[in-house]
Design a protein around this motif. Structure first.
Motif, PDB file in Angstrom:
ATOM      1  N   ALA A  28       0.816   0.374   1.578  1.00 24.05           N
ATOM      2  CA  ALA A  28      -0.015   1.551   1.296  1.00 24.05           C
ATOM      3  C   ALA A  28       0.278   1.977  -0.129  1.00 24.05           C
ATOM      4  O   ALA A  28      -0.322   1.482  -1.076  1.00 24.05           O
ATOM      5  N   SER A  51      -4.149   1.382   2.464  1.00 27.54           N
ATOM      6  CA  SER A  51      -4.184   2.612   1.669  1.00 27.54           C
ATOM      7  C   SER A  51      -5.534   3.308   1.708  1.00 27.54           C
ATOM      8  O   SER A  51      -5.612   4.524   1.487  1.00 27.54           O
ATOM      9  N   SER A  74      -1.551   7.688   6.263  1.00 26.21           N
ATOM     10  CA  SER A  74      -1.920   7.430   4.876  1.00 26.21           C
ATOM     11  C   SER A  74      -1.871   8.668   3.993  1.00 26.21           C
ATOM     12  O   SER A  74      -2.129   8.589   2.788  1.00 26.21           O
TER      13      SER A  74
END
Length: 339
Positions: A28, A51, A74
């Motif tokens: 991410a 991400s 996230s």
């Protein structure tokens, strides 16, 4: 850095499907993983980028009907620390995040990735030294090496490395739970206390995540009280990993503690919490004798490794100071319902 395949997932289901093979890793923010890949401490064959996945609430912060909060995996550390509800209802979490890294790192680091940070043990990063966490069965160079920053709780003959996260310490005190999705589409929720594994004889297995399993969110219940303190002791005032950190949540009634949660960082192989300490504190009023006894109880099984022996008295003093501050603090959060 070794060659690898890169895939950008568009949904949690696609991400878990892509990662359901040996040698895969999610990425991410990449604030920890990319460093490890450059040093070839980690060398995944496939990176699955999550991400930009916003489905299933992975990118949101959502109030829950019970008064708690659901934080998508996230969500960046910056967004989480600055969220008005987090600052009002969970100031402990906001303070821990702000103590944890520079603004640039917080802008990239994510909630899910923060939980999966790997240790900053020097020997883990040095591929020329033995490390059971990096190379199972090779040994632990830290046992007889430079171990100033290492753990005093939860160690084993195979590993004495600390868990590095500030955020995870705050979440541990807040009774967080972690929502997971498997490649077969099965969801489960794991209490944070059971998410990170003690090293035992397999320190390379750091969490209970199954292959391809993805963190979707972190769930927080309503806080047990409005008095929330996070204190981090480090070598320098700028951003550094904790020598010791203390997260305390208290609820007071009639001048006595009715509820207590205490978690500790920089001292454990996992974010550390001691239920016996919290039971001891319940029903007690502030006093020097209480703070001293709390420290003795917490440290009853602490084990220094030589270079980190100083952490034992340092943690005792820090706990004493945080408890005194929390018990003296006037409640500033009406939502806490403190008497």
């Amino acid at each position: 850095m070794r060659p690898f395949d890169y895939h950008r997932a568009t949904s949690p289901a696609e991400a878990t499907r892509l990662a359901d093979q040996k040698g895969s890793a999610f990425i991410a923010g990449g604030t920890n993983l990319l460093d490890l890949m450059k040093l070839e401490v980690m060398a995944p064959d496939r990176l699955v980028d999550v991400s930009r996945v916003d489905a299933d609430g992975m990118g949101g912060i959502e109030p829950q009907p019970d008064g708690g909060l659901r934080i998508g995996a996230s969500v960046t550390n910056s967004a989480l620390a600055a969220d008005p509800l987090v600052r009002r209802q969970y100031p402990l979490l906001s303070r821990a995040l702000l103590a944890g890294a520079t603004a640039q790192l917080r802008n990239k680091a994510t909630t899910g990735g923060n939980l999966l940070q790997r240790t900053r043990c020097y020997y883990f990063y040095d591929r020329d030294t033995p490390c059971n966490k990096r190379s199972p069965g090779s040994g632990c160079a830290a046992q007889k090496g430079v171990n100033r920053n290492h753990a005093i709780f939860g160690t084993s003959p195979a590993c004495i490395a600390t868990h590095p996260s500030d955020m995870a310490v705050a979440l541990r005190a807040l009774d967080a739970r972690v929502e997971l999705l498997s490649p077969r589409g099965k969801r489960r929720i794991v209490p944070l206390e059971g998410f990170h594994r003690l090293p035992g004889d397999s320190p390379h297995l750091e969490t209970v995540l199954a292959p391809g399993e993805l963190i979707l969110a972190v769930h927080l219940p309503p806080p047990i009280g409005p008095r929330q303190i996070y204190r981090k002791v480090r070598d320098r005032a700028s951003y550094a990993f904790a020598l010791v950190s203390v997260a305390v949540v208290l609820r007071m009634e009639d001048g006595r503690i009715s509820e207590a949660a205490c978690a500790f960082g920089g001292v454990g192989t996992v974010p550390w919490r001691d239920p016996a300490l919290e039971i001891f504190l319940k029903g007690e009023a502030a006093s020097e004798a209480l703070f001293d006894e709390a420290g003795r109880l917490l440290l009853r099984d602490a084990r220094g490794q030589g270079g980190n022996d100083f952490k034992i008295p340092l943690l005792k003093r820090t706990l004493r100071a945080v408890l005194a501050e929390a018990m003296a603090e006037r409640a500033s959060n009406p939502a806490g319902g403190e008497a």
